[in-house]
Scaffold this active site. Structure first.
Site, PDB file in Angstrom:
ATOM      1  N   ALA A 179       0.858  -1.216   0.052  1.00 57.77           N
ATOM      2  CA  ALA A 179       0.156  -0.066  -0.269  1.00 57.77           C
ATOM      3  C   ALA A 179       0.839   1.185   0.003  1.00 57.77           C
ATOM      4  O   ALA A 179       0.428   2.284  -0.822  1.00 57.77           O
ATOM      5  CB  ALA A 179      -0.954   0.127   1.179  1.00 57.77           C
ATOM      6  N   VAL A 180       2.006   1.425   0.531  1.00 59.36           N
ATOM      7  CA  VAL A 180       2.755   2.309   0.616  1.00 59.36           C
ATOM      8  C   VAL A 180       3.241   2.962  -0.686  1.00 59.36           C
ATOM      9  O   VAL A 180       3.452   4.065  -0.912  1.00 59.36           O
ATOM     10  CB  VAL A 180       4.287   2.384   1.714  1.00 59.36           C
ATOM     11  N   GLU A 181       3.321   1.801  -1.555  1.00 62.68           N
ATOM     12  CA  GLU A 181       3.970   2.100  -2.882  1.00 62.68           C
ATOM     13  C   GLU A 181       2.702   2.793  -3.780  1.00 62.68           C
ATOM     14  O   GLU A 181       3.152   3.490  -4.867  1.00 62.68           O
ATOM     15  CB  GLU A 181       4.404   1.052  -3.697  1.00 62.68           C
ATOM     16  N   PHE A 206     -10.040   6.366  -2.950  1.00 59.30           N
ATOM     17  CA  PHE A 206      -9.272   5.510  -1.973  1.00 59.30           C
ATOM     18  C   PHE A 206      -9.972   3.964  -1.757  1.00 59.30           C
ATOM     19  O   PHE A 206     -10.992   4.207  -0.995  1.00 59.30           O
ATOM     20  CB  PHE A 206      -9.371   6.360  -0.936  1.00 59.30           C
ATOM     21  N   VAL A 254      -4.697  -3.222   4.247  1.00 59.81           N
ATOM     22  CA  VAL A 254      -3.920  -3.187   5.124  1.00 59.81           C
ATOM     23  C   VAL A 254      -4.495  -3.673   6.647  1.00 59.81           C
ATOM     24  O   VAL A 254      -5.880  -3.303   6.716  1.00 59.81           O
ATOM     25  CB  VAL A 254      -3.375  -1.792   5.739  1.00 59.81           C
ATOM     26  N   ILE A 255      -4.028  -4.952   6.971  1.00 58.68           N
ATOM     27  CA  ILE A 255      -4.721  -5.700   8.170  1.00 58.68           C
ATOM     28  C   ILE A 255      -3.978  -5.565   9.429  1.00 58.68           C
ATOM     29  O   ILE A 255      -2.850  -5.978   9.528  1.00 58.68           O
ATOM     30  CB  ILE A 255      -4.798  -7.162   7.656  1.00 58.68           C
ATOM     31  N   THR A 283      -0.074  -6.675  11.318  1.00 58.60           N
ATOM     32  CA  THR A 283       0.874  -5.659  10.967  1.00 58.60           C
ATOM     33  C   THR A 283       1.142  -4.882  12.216  1.00 58.60           C
ATOM     34  O   THR A 283       0.285  -4.288  12.746  1.00 58.60           O
ATOM     35  CB  THR A 283      -0.032  -4.477  10.074  1.00 58.60           C
ATOM     36  N   ARG A 314     -15.314  -7.300   2.415  1.00 61.79           N
ATOM     37  CA  ARG A 314     -15.481  -6.324   1.749  1.00 61.79           C
ATOM     38  C   ARG A 314     -14.782  -6.273   0.171  1.00 61.79           C
ATOM     39  O   ARG A 314     -14.784  -5.423  -0.277  1.00 61.79           O
ATOM     40  CB  ARG A 314     -14.842  -5.107   2.678  1.00 61.79           C
ATOM     41  N   HIS A 330       3.193  -2.099  12.121  1.00 61.31           N
ATOM     42  CA  HIS A 330       3.037  -0.819  11.719  1.00 61.31           C
ATOM     43  C   HIS A 330       1.781  -0.462  10.968  1.00 61.31           C
ATOM     44  O   HIS A 330       1.922   0.512  10.045  1.00 61.31           O
ATOM     45  CB  HIS A 330       4.413  -0.472  10.920  1.00 61.31           C
TER      46      HIS A 330
END
Ligand code: INI
Length: 155
Positions: A56-58, A113, A81-82, A86, A127, A88
């Site tokens: 996701a950061v990319e 988003f 993002v779970i 995670t 979802r 962080h």
């Protein structure tokens, strides 16, 4: 989406280019989000460029490259993002959210988003085509609705 808006976009489908960025982290989930989004875009008939990134950061940087190189009118961002898996979680969520929000204001186009942020895997799967619908499909509808709105307000 309001029926008239779908018709407006279908009529002008050949004028639009949409970027789709999907992160591969938690791919069981994100591949379903992507499927839902592409199904919707194919139904309307818009052109799209579909790329994937590691996590996701990319996503924001790939979205920026798509906007600049392919002149996209909107970008759909998809990821998962779970929290349970995670440490962080908050950093990853904040980074991708901030990047996408900044992009849409910088380029004056919708950057939708579709990054799920959930406590656990089952909530994410629900979802991504499960009991709670498909966020990818919803994001494609949001992108189309915003393009219809931009026809009214921007151009
Ligand atoms: N990326 C995700 O898309 N989802 C996650 O749940 C996740 N976790 O668990 O860490 C995640 N991390 C990778 C991150 O997005 C970047 O790819 C990595 O930090 C390299 O920049």
């Amino acid at each position: 989406m309001i029926k008239g808006q779908i018709e407006a976009i279908k009529k002008h489908a050949d004028e639009y280019v949409i970027g789709v960025v999907t992160s591969r982290f938690n791919e069981v989930v994100t591949s379903k989000l992507r499927e839902g989004a592409l199904e919707e875009l194919n139904e309307v008939g818009v052109t799209y460029f579909d790329v994937s990134v590691p996590g996701a950061v990319e996503i924001p940087l790939a979205a920026q490259w798509l906007i600049e190189s392919k002149k996209c009118d909107a970008v759909i961002t998809l990821g998962a993002v779970i929290r349970g898996e995670t440490s962080h979680f908050d950093y990853v969520c904040n980074s991708v959210e901030r990047g996408c929000t900044e992009l849409q204001l910088k380029f004056n186009i919708p950057v939708v988003f579709g990054v799920l942020t959930t406590e656990n895997g089952p909530q994410a799967l629900a979802r991504a085509g499960g009991a709670k619908g498909n966020k990818g499909k919803e994001c494609a509808q949001v992108a189309l609705e915003m393009l219809a709105l931009s026809r009214e307000l921007k151009r």
